[in-house]
Scaffold this motif. Sequence first.
Motif, PDB file in Angstrom:
ATOM      1  N   GLU A   1      36.334  57.613  17.647  1.00 55.58           N
ATOM      2  CA  GLU A   1      37.799  57.609  17.630  1.00 55.58           C
ATOM      3  C   GLU A   1      38.343  56.397  16.884  1.00 55.58           C
ATOM      4  O   GLU A   1      39.273  56.514  16.083  1.00 55.58           O
ATOM      5  N   LYS A   2      37.768  55.233  17.127  1.00 51.52           N
ATOM      6  CA  LYS A   2      38.237  54.004  16.465  1.00 51.52           C
ATOM      7  C   LYS A   2      37.861  53.981  14.990  1.00 51.52           C
ATOM      8  O   LYS A   2      38.582  53.421  14.169  1.00 51.52           O
ATOM      9  N   ALA A   3      36.683  54.556  14.638  1.00 54.24           N
ATOM     10  CA  ALA A   3      36.158  54.453  13.278  1.00 54.24           C
ATOM     11  C   ALA A   3      36.705  55.505  12.318  1.00 54.24           C
ATOM     12  O   ALA A   3      36.483  55.414  11.116  1.00 54.24           O
TER      13      ALA A   3
ATOM     14  N   SER B   1      34.179  55.154   9.275  1.00 51.73           N
ATOM     15  CA  SER B   1      33.965  53.894   8.557  1.00 51.73           C
ATOM     16  C   SER B   1      33.885  52.702   9.501  1.00 51.73           C
ATOM     17  O   SER B   1      34.556  51.701   9.311  1.00 51.73           O
ATOM     18  N   GLY B   2      33.059  52.821  10.522  1.00 51.49           N
ATOM     19  CA  GLY B   2      32.848  51.704  11.430  1.00 51.49           C
ATOM     20  C   GLY B   2      31.776  50.774  10.895  1.00 51.49           C
ATOM     21  O   GLY B   2      30.902  51.182  10.140  1.00 51.49           O
ATOM     22  N   ASP B   3      31.833  49.505  11.304  1.00 56.36           N
ATOM     23  CA  ASP B   3      30.819  48.541  10.896  1.00 56.36           C
ATOM     24  C   ASP B   3      30.138  47.955  12.134  1.00 56.36           C
ATOM     25  O   ASP B   3      30.337  48.422  13.254  1.00 56.36           O
ATOM     26  N   PHE B   4      29.317  46.916  11.927  1.00 52.23           N
ATOM     27  CA  PHE B   4      28.555  46.331  13.028  1.00 52.23           C
ATOM     28  C   PHE B   4      29.462  45.838  14.151  1.00 52.23           C
ATOM     29  O   PHE B   4      29.181  46.055  15.327  1.00 52.23           O
ATOM     30  N   SER B   5      30.565  45.191  13.777  1.00 54.78           N
ATOM     31  CA  SER B   5      31.455  44.659  14.820  1.00 54.78           C
ATOM     32  C   SER B   5      32.091  45.786  15.628  1.00 54.78           C
ATOM     33  O   SER B   5      32.294  45.649  16.840  1.00 54.78           O
ATOM     34  N   ASP B   6      32.381  46.923  14.986  1.00 56.73           N
ATOM     35  CA  ASP B   6      32.914  48.080  15.717  1.00 56.73           C
ATOM     36  C   ASP B   6      31.873  48.627  16.695  1.00 56.73           C
ATOM     37  O   ASP B   6      32.191  48.965  17.839  1.00 56.73           O
TER      38      ASP B   6
END
Length: 198
Positions: A45-47, A78-83
Amino acid sequence: MPRATIERGFDEEERAQVAALFWQAFSGKLGRIMAPEMRALKFIEKALRLDHALVARSDTGRILGVAGFKTRHGGLISGDFSDLARVYGRFGALWRGPLLDLMDRQLKDGQLLLDGIFVDQDVRGMGIGSALIDAVVSEARERGLTEVRLSVVDTNLRARALYERHGFLPKGREDTGIFASLFGFHHATTMCRPVDRR
């Protein structure tokens, strides 16, 4: 086929609904890596990138299906490591991140990547997937791109047949090797379709 219109993007308040549809379609492939479901849905949902989605809607506005696509500017997820770390903790992100990276596909010049089609199970087999594929090809054409590329896993013969009906041809294969039991499939076939200039 239910009456459907295709639109670019979706509203912020529809993130949870789109995430749930994505998980419904891809939990078989991603479940062992992204479980538990509650955390997977939170991350997805966030990404989600609203601007990298084409959405099929009913005449009442209900989301019937979504096609994600990837360009040089990003993809649908498009999430990354911090996500990942915010949802799964640092340790959870440390082992999930590299495994998810194995599934990432790089673009070649002139390509648009079809980054997943997911259709509500209530309307599958009613032409929504076909309408979304056509919309993705039109999106590539409008962007001046020359080819649409996708990957389809060996366990999804129905999807492969759909892509073949829409002019996609196999161009290569990627094996999952020692990760086959983790991902739930042994190989993915790369398929491409040239974008005709109308």
